[in-house]
Write an enzyme that holds these catalytic residues in place. Structure first.
Site, PDB file in Angstrom:
ATOM      1  N   LYS A  98       0.820  -1.275   0.014  1.00  0.00           N
ATOM      2  CA  LYS A  98       0.041  -0.036   0.123  1.00  0.00           C
ATOM      3  C   LYS A  98       1.071   1.150  -0.072  1.00  0.00           C
ATOM      4  CE  LYS A  98      -4.101  -2.456   1.930  1.00  0.00           C
ATOM      5  NZ  LYS A  98      -4.437  -2.917   3.335  1.00  0.00           N
ATOM      6  N   GLN A 104      -4.818  -1.230   9.443  1.00  0.00           N
ATOM      7  CA  GLN A 104      -4.679  -2.503   8.827  1.00  0.00           C
ATOM      8  C   GLN A 104      -5.183  -3.738  10.057  1.00  0.00           C
ATOM      9  OE1 GLN A 104      -3.671  -3.314   5.926  1.00  0.00           O
ATOM     10  NE2 GLN A 104      -3.848  -5.515   5.930  1.00  0.00           N
ATOM     11  N   ASP A 106     -10.934   2.858   3.832  1.00  0.00           N
ATOM     12  CA  ASP A 106     -11.447   1.464   3.476  1.00  0.00           C
ATOM     13  C   ASP A 106     -12.935   1.417   3.540  1.00  0.00           C
ATOM     14  OD1 ASP A 106      -9.626  -0.549   3.641  1.00  0.00           O
ATOM     15  OD2 ASP A 106      -9.275  -0.039   5.933  1.00  0.00           O
TER      16      ASP A 106
HETATM   17  N1  GUN Z   1      -6.692  -6.914   6.304  1.00  0.00           N
HETATM   18  C1  GUN Z   1      -7.074  -7.494   5.017  1.00  0.00           C
HETATM   19  N2  GUN Z   1      -7.761  -6.895   4.156  1.00  0.00           N
HETATM   20  C2  GUN Z   1      -7.888  -5.607   4.581  1.00  0.00           C
HETATM   21  C3  GUN Z   1      -8.375  -4.295   4.143  1.00  0.00           C
HETATM   22  O1  GUN Z   1      -8.985  -4.327   3.041  1.00  0.00           O
HETATM   23  N3  GUN Z   1      -8.289  -3.309   4.918  1.00  0.00           N
HETATM   24  C4  GUN Z   1      -7.914  -3.152   6.205  1.00  0.00           C
HETATM   25  N4  GUN Z   1      -7.790  -2.137   6.812  1.00  0.00           N
HETATM   26  N5  GUN Z   1      -7.280  -4.410   6.646  1.00  0.00           N
HETATM   27  C5  GUN Z   1      -7.396  -5.356   5.815  1.00  0.00           C
END
Ligand code: GUN
Length: 314
Positions: A68, A112, A135
Protein backbone atom coordinates in the site's frame (compact mmCIF):
# COMPACT_ATOMS: atom_id res chain seq x y z
CA UNK A 1 -12.84 6.86 -10.78
CA UNK A 2 -15.10 4.60 -12.75
CA UNK A 3 -13.07 2.40 -14.97
CA UNK A 4 -9.49 1.82 -15.98
CA UNK A 5 -8.31 3.23 -19.26
CA UNK A 6 -7.74 0.72 -22.08
CA UNK A 7 -10.22 -1.67 -20.52
CA UNK A 8 -10.49 -4.08 -23.44
CA UNK A 9 -6.84 -5.11 -23.01
CA UNK A 10 -7.70 -6.59 -19.60
CA UNK A 11 -9.60 -9.47 -21.22
CA UNK A 12 -8.05 -12.50 -22.93
CA UNK A 13 -9.71 -15.63 -24.27
CA UNK A 14 -8.81 -18.93 -22.62
CA UNK A 15 -8.62 -22.23 -24.51
CA UNK A 16 -12.14 -23.06 -23.29
CA UNK A 17 -13.47 -19.79 -24.69
CA UNK A 18 -14.03 -18.04 -21.34
CA UNK A 19 -12.70 -14.52 -21.03
CA UNK A 20 -10.00 -14.30 -18.38
CA UNK A 21 -10.22 -10.95 -16.58
CA UNK A 22 -6.73 -9.59 -15.89
CA UNK A 23 -6.91 -7.71 -12.60
CA UNK A 24 -3.24 -6.82 -12.71
CA UNK A 25 -3.66 -4.93 -15.98
CA UNK A 26 -6.88 -3.31 -14.76
CA UNK A 27 -5.16 -2.21 -11.54
CA UNK A 28 -2.28 -0.72 -13.55
CA UNK A 29 -4.85 1.30 -15.51
CA UNK A 30 -6.53 2.55 -12.33
CA UNK A 31 -3.18 3.46 -10.75
CA UNK A 32 -2.08 5.38 -13.85
CA UNK A 33 -5.35 7.31 -13.79
CA UNK A 34 -5.01 8.02 -10.06
CA UNK A 35 -1.44 9.26 -10.58
CA UNK A 36 -2.69 11.64 -13.30
CA UNK A 37 -5.48 12.88 -11.03
CA UNK A 38 -3.06 13.34 -8.14
CA UNK A 39 -0.73 15.41 -10.34
CA UNK A 40 -3.62 17.69 -11.32
CA UNK A 41 -4.64 18.10 -7.68
CA UNK A 42 -1.04 18.71 -6.60
CA UNK A 43 -0.85 21.54 -9.15
CA UNK A 44 -3.66 23.23 -7.21
CA UNK A 45 -1.71 22.82 -3.96
CA UNK A 46 -3.23 19.61 -2.56
CA UNK A 47 -1.04 16.51 -2.37
CA UNK A 48 -3.17 13.48 -1.47
CA UNK A 49 -1.95 12.01 1.82
CA UNK A 50 -2.42 8.41 2.97
CA UNK A 51 -1.59 7.14 6.46
CA UNK A 52 -1.39 3.40 6.99
CA UNK A 53 -1.29 2.07 10.55
CA UNK A 54 0.09 -1.38 11.31
CA UNK A 55 -0.13 -2.84 14.81
CA UNK A 56 1.93 -5.94 15.54
CA UNK A 57 3.95 -8.23 13.30
CA UNK A 58 1.45 -10.27 11.30
CA UNK A 59 3.57 -11.25 8.25
CA UNK A 60 0.67 -11.04 5.78
CA UNK A 61 -0.28 -7.59 7.12
CA UNK A 62 3.34 -6.46 6.79
CA UNK A 63 3.31 -7.47 3.10
CA UNK A 64 -0.02 -5.70 2.45
CA UNK A 65 1.05 -2.53 4.24
CA UNK A 66 4.32 -2.39 2.32
CA UNK A 67 2.43 -2.76 -0.98
CA UNK A 68 0.00 0.00 0.00
CA UNK A 69 2.85 2.38 0.86
CA UNK A 70 4.61 1.58 -2.42
CA UNK A 71 1.45 2.15 -4.47
CA UNK A 72 0.87 5.48 -2.68
CA UNK A 73 4.37 6.63 -3.59
CA UNK A 74 3.90 5.48 -7.21
CA UNK A 75 0.77 7.64 -7.37
CA UNK A 76 2.72 10.66 -6.09
CA UNK A 77 0.95 10.76 -2.73
CA UNK A 78 2.26 11.90 0.62
CA UNK A 79 2.58 8.47 2.24
CA UNK A 80 3.16 7.74 5.92
CA UNK A 81 3.27 4.48 7.82
CA UNK A 82 2.86 4.11 11.58
CA UNK A 83 4.14 0.80 12.92
CA UNK A 84 3.12 0.08 16.49
CA UNK A 85 4.05 -2.86 18.75
CA UNK A 86 1.77 -5.81 19.38
CA UNK A 87 1.32 -4.55 22.97
CA UNK A 88 -0.20 -1.21 21.89
CA UNK A 89 -3.21 -0.24 24.01
CA UNK A 90 -6.57 0.63 22.55
CA UNK A 91 -6.27 4.13 24.04
CA UNK A 92 -2.91 4.73 22.31
CA UNK A 93 -4.22 3.52 18.94
CA UNK A 94 -7.31 5.69 19.24
CA UNK A 95 -5.15 8.68 20.15
CA UNK A 96 -3.09 8.10 16.97
CA UNK A 97 -6.23 7.86 14.82
CA UNK A 98 -7.53 11.09 16.36
CA UNK A 99 -4.22 12.84 15.59
CA UNK A 100 -4.44 11.63 11.97
CA UNK A 101 -8.07 12.83 11.79
CA UNK A 102 -6.84 16.29 12.74
CA UNK A 103 -3.81 16.28 10.38
CA UNK A 104 -4.59 18.39 7.27
CA UNK A 105 -1.84 16.64 5.25
CA UNK A 106 -3.66 13.29 5.63
CA UNK A 107 -6.74 12.60 3.50
CA UNK A 108 -6.96 8.84 3.96
CA UNK A 109 -6.43 6.66 7.04
CA UNK A 110 -6.19 2.88 6.96
CA UNK A 111 -5.76 0.77 10.07
CA UNK A 112 -4.65 -2.65 8.90
CA UNK A 113 -6.75 -5.56 10.19
CA UNK A 114 -6.60 -7.85 12.10
CA UNK A 115 -5.73 -5.97 15.29
CA UNK A 116 -4.32 -7.58 18.48
CA UNK A 117 -6.98 -8.99 20.79
CA UNK A 118 -6.74 -6.27 23.45
CA UNK A 119 -8.09 -3.78 20.88
CA UNK A 120 -11.75 -3.44 19.85
CA UNK A 121 -11.34 -3.18 16.06
CA UNK A 122 -14.85 -1.85 15.49
CA UNK A 123 -14.29 0.97 17.97
CA UNK A 124 -11.06 1.93 16.19
CA UNK A 125 -12.73 1.86 12.75
CA UNK A 126 -15.52 4.06 14.09
CA UNK A 127 -12.94 6.57 15.38
CA UNK A 128 -11.67 7.21 11.85
CA UNK A 129 -13.31 10.32 10.45
CA UNK A 130 -15.80 9.08 7.80
CA UNK A 131 -14.36 11.48 5.19
CA UNK A 132 -10.88 9.94 5.71
CA UNK A 133 -12.16 6.35 5.89
CA UNK A 134 -10.59 5.11 2.65
CA UNK A 135 -11.39 1.49 3.60
CA UNK A 136 -15.09 2.43 3.58
CA UNK A 137 -15.66 0.44 6.79
CA UNK A 138 -17.15 3.23 8.95
CA UNK A 139 -20.90 2.82 9.59
CA UNK A 140 -21.49 6.25 7.97
CA UNK A 141 -19.93 5.03 4.72
CA UNK A 142 -21.70 1.65 4.95
CA UNK A 143 -24.96 3.58 5.44
CA UNK A 144 -24.33 5.96 2.54
CA UNK A 145 -23.66 2.98 0.29
CA UNK A 146 -26.83 1.26 1.54
CA UNK A 147 -28.98 4.29 0.65
CA UNK A 148 -27.29 4.54 -2.74
CA UNK A 149 -25.41 7.82 -2.11
CA UNK A 150 -22.23 7.01 -4.02
CA UNK A 151 -21.40 10.73 -4.31
CA UNK A 152 -20.73 10.99 -0.57
CA UNK A 153 -19.75 7.40 0.31
CA UNK A 154 -16.28 5.94 0.33
CA UNK A 155 -16.82 2.41 -1.00
CA UNK A 156 -14.84 -0.60 0.32
CA UNK A 157 -11.93 -1.29 -2.01
CA UNK A 158 -12.36 -4.98 -2.84
CA UNK A 159 -16.03 -4.72 -3.90
CA UNK A 160 -15.34 -1.47 -5.79
CA UNK A 161 -12.50 -3.17 -7.69
CA UNK A 162 -14.61 -6.27 -8.31
CA UNK A 163 -17.31 -4.11 -9.90
CA UNK A 164 -14.81 -2.60 -12.33
CA UNK A 165 -13.73 -6.08 -13.44
CA UNK A 166 -17.33 -7.26 -13.68
CA UNK A 167 -18.39 -4.26 -15.73
CA UNK A 168 -15.45 -4.63 -18.12
CA UNK A 169 -16.41 -8.27 -18.76
CA UNK A 170 -20.13 -7.46 -19.13
CA UNK A 171 -19.35 -4.69 -21.61
CA UNK A 172 -17.22 -7.03 -23.69
CA UNK A 173 -20.00 -9.64 -23.63
CA UNK A 174 -22.61 -7.05 -24.60
CA UNK A 175 -24.50 -7.57 -21.31
CA UNK A 176 -26.19 -5.05 -19.07
CA UNK A 177 -26.13 -5.98 -15.37
CA UNK A 178 -29.69 -4.71 -15.03
CA UNK A 179 -32.08 -7.56 -14.23
CA UNK A 180 -29.38 -10.26 -14.11
CA UNK A 181 -29.37 -12.75 -11.23
CA UNK A 182 -26.34 -12.03 -9.05
CA UNK A 183 -25.30 -14.35 -6.22
CA UNK A 184 -22.76 -13.20 -3.65
CA UNK A 185 -21.42 -16.07 -1.55
CA UNK A 186 -20.20 -14.57 1.74
CA UNK A 187 -21.77 -11.91 3.96
CA UNK A 188 -18.80 -10.04 5.45
CA UNK A 189 -18.99 -6.31 6.08
CA UNK A 190 -15.76 -5.92 4.08
CA UNK A 191 -16.79 -7.70 0.87
CA UNK A 192 -20.10 -9.60 0.73
CA UNK A 193 -22.52 -6.95 2.00
CA UNK A 194 -21.05 -3.94 0.15
CA UNK A 195 -20.71 -6.04 -3.03
CA UNK A 196 -24.41 -6.86 -2.82
CA UNK A 197 -25.19 -3.13 -2.47
CA UNK A 198 -23.12 -2.26 -5.53
CA UNK A 199 -24.82 -4.97 -7.61
CA UNK A 200 -28.23 -3.77 -6.41
CA UNK A 201 -27.32 -0.24 -7.46
CA UNK A 202 -26.79 -1.65 -10.98
CA UNK A 203 -30.29 -3.17 -10.83
CA UNK A 204 -29.14 -6.78 -10.55
CA UNK A 205 -31.40 -9.16 -8.64
CA UNK A 206 -29.15 -9.96 -5.70
CA UNK A 207 -28.97 -13.00 -3.42
CA UNK A 208 -26.49 -13.19 -0.55
CA UNK A 209 -25.64 -16.80 0.25
CA UNK A 210 -23.69 -17.88 3.33
CA UNK A 211 -22.70 -20.81 5.53
CA UNK A 212 -26.34 -21.51 6.51
CA UNK A 213 -27.72 -21.35 2.97
CA UNK A 214 -29.64 -24.49 2.02
CA UNK A 215 -28.74 -26.11 -1.31
CA UNK A 216 -25.92 -23.72 -2.17
CA UNK A 217 -25.36 -25.62 -5.44
CA UNK A 218 -28.85 -24.71 -6.63
CA UNK A 219 -28.47 -21.06 -5.58
CA UNK A 220 -25.07 -20.77 -7.31
CA UNK A 221 -26.47 -22.54 -10.36
CA UNK A 222 -28.94 -19.69 -10.93
CA UNK A 223 -26.28 -16.98 -10.93
CA UNK A 224 -25.65 -14.98 -14.09
CA UNK A 225 -23.09 -13.19 -11.93
CA UNK A 226 -21.30 -15.17 -9.23
CA UNK A 227 -19.17 -13.42 -6.64
CA UNK A 228 -17.35 -15.78 -4.26
CA UNK A 229 -16.01 -14.19 -1.07
CA UNK A 230 -15.80 -16.85 1.60
CA UNK A 231 -12.09 -17.53 2.00
CA UNK A 232 -12.35 -21.31 1.57
CA UNK A 233 -10.13 -22.93 -1.05
CA UNK A 234 -12.11 -24.07 -4.11
CA UNK A 235 -15.29 -24.54 -2.07
CA UNK A 236 -17.40 -23.83 -5.16
CA UNK A 237 -16.96 -26.63 -7.73
CA UNK A 238 -16.78 -25.50 -11.35
CA UNK A 239 -19.71 -27.82 -12.14
CA UNK A 240 -22.02 -25.55 -10.07
CA UNK A 241 -21.37 -22.54 -12.32
CA UNK A 242 -24.18 -21.59 -14.70
CA UNK A 243 -23.05 -21.79 -18.34
CA UNK A 244 -22.34 -18.26 -19.57
CA UNK A 245 -21.97 -16.76 -16.06
CA UNK A 246 -19.49 -14.08 -15.10
CA UNK A 247 -17.45 -15.29 -12.11
CA UNK A 248 -15.66 -12.90 -9.76
CA UNK A 249 -13.50 -14.86 -7.33
CA UNK A 250 -12.48 -12.76 -4.34
CA UNK A 251 -10.86 -15.62 -2.41
CA UNK A 252 -7.08 -15.77 -2.02
CA UNK A 253 -6.22 -19.03 -0.25
CA UNK A 254 -2.79 -20.57 0.19
CA UNK A 255 -2.77 -24.37 -0.17
CA UNK A 256 -0.13 -27.08 -0.40
CA UNK A 257 1.48 -27.37 -3.83
CA UNK A 258 3.58 -30.12 -5.37
CA UNK A 259 7.23 -30.78 -4.58
CA UNK A 260 9.76 -28.64 -2.73
CA UNK A 261 10.95 -25.08 -3.27
CA UNK A 262 14.57 -23.91 -3.57
CA UNK A 263 14.86 -23.86 0.25
CA UNK A 264 13.71 -27.49 0.42
CA UNK A 265 10.34 -26.56 1.89
CA UNK A 266 7.01 -27.89 0.57
CA UNK A 267 5.74 -25.64 -2.20
CA UNK A 268 2.48 -23.74 -1.75
CA UNK A 269 0.17 -22.11 -4.28
CA UNK A 270 -2.72 -19.67 -4.26
CA UNK A 271 -6.24 -20.72 -5.20
CA UNK A 272 -9.58 -18.94 -5.14
CA UNK A 273 -12.91 -19.88 -3.60
CA UNK A 274 -13.98 -21.30 -6.99
CA UNK A 275 -12.46 -24.34 -8.64
CA UNK A 276 -10.93 -22.50 -11.58
CA UNK A 277 -10.46 -25.11 -14.32
CA UNK A 278 -14.00 -26.44 -14.04
CA UNK A 279 -15.51 -22.96 -13.80
CA UNK A 280 -13.46 -21.78 -16.76
CA UNK A 281 -15.04 -24.48 -18.92
CA UNK A 282 -18.54 -23.12 -18.18
CA UNK A 283 -18.21 -19.38 -17.48
CA UNK A 284 -18.31 -16.63 -20.10
CA UNK A 285 -15.76 -14.67 -18.07
CA UNK A 286 -13.80 -15.31 -14.87
CA UNK A 287 -11.17 -13.69 -12.67
CA UNK A 288 -8.06 -15.81 -12.01
CA UNK A 289 -6.35 -16.26 -8.62
CA UNK A 290 -3.80 -14.81 -8.28
CA UNK A 291 -3.98 -11.82 -10.63
CA UNK A 292 -7.72 -11.14 -10.50
CA UNK A 293 -9.44 -9.16 -7.76
CA UNK A 294 -6.34 -8.99 -5.50
CA UNK A 295 -4.42 -6.25 -7.34
CA UNK A 296 -7.59 -4.16 -7.66
CA UNK A 297 -7.96 -3.79 -3.88
CA UNK A 298 -4.83 -1.68 -3.50
CA UNK A 299 -5.58 0.29 -6.68
CA UNK A 300 -9.03 1.20 -5.34
CA UNK A 301 -7.48 2.26 -2.02
CA UNK A 302 -5.44 4.80 -3.97
CA UNK A 303 -8.55 5.83 -5.89
CA UNK A 304 -10.45 6.37 -2.62
CA UNK A 305 -7.57 8.43 -1.22
CA UNK A 306 -7.63 10.66 -4.30
CA UNK A 307 -11.42 10.98 -3.96
CA UNK A 308 -11.08 11.95 -0.28
CA UNK A 309 -8.41 14.55 -1.13
CA UNK A 310 -10.53 16.00 -3.95
CA UNK A 311 -13.55 16.28 -1.66
CA UNK A 312 -11.45 18.01 0.98
CA UNK A 313 -10.22 20.49 -1.63
CA UNK A 314 -13.67 21.12 -3.10
N1 GUN B 1 -6.80 -6.71 6.16
C1 GUN B 1 -7.04 -7.49 5.08
N2 GUN B 1 -7.66 -6.76 4.11
C2 GUN B 1 -7.82 -5.51 4.61
C3 GUN B 1 -8.37 -4.31 4.08
O1 GUN B 1 -8.87 -4.25 2.95
N3 GUN B 1 -8.32 -3.22 4.89
C4 GUN B 1 -7.79 -3.27 6.14
N4 GUN B 1 -7.80 -2.14 6.87
N5 GUN B 1 -7.26 -4.36 6.66
C5 GUN B 1 -7.28 -5.48 5.89
Amino acid sequence: MNEPSGQTSILTKSASGALIIDGKAAAAGVLAEVARGAAVLAASGIKPGLAVVLVGENPASQVYVRSKGKAAETCGFHSVQHTLPDTTTQADLIALVQALNADPAIHGILVQLPLPKQIDAQLVLETISPDKDVDGFHPVNAGLLAIGDRKRALVPCTPAGSMILLQAAARELGLSLSGLDAVVVGRSNIVGKPMAQLLLAENATVTIAHSRTRDLAAVVGRADILVAAVGQPEMIPGAWVKPGAIVIDVGINRVAGEGLNAQGQPKTRLVGDVEFAGACARAAAITPVPGGVGPMTIAMLMSNTLTAARRRGA
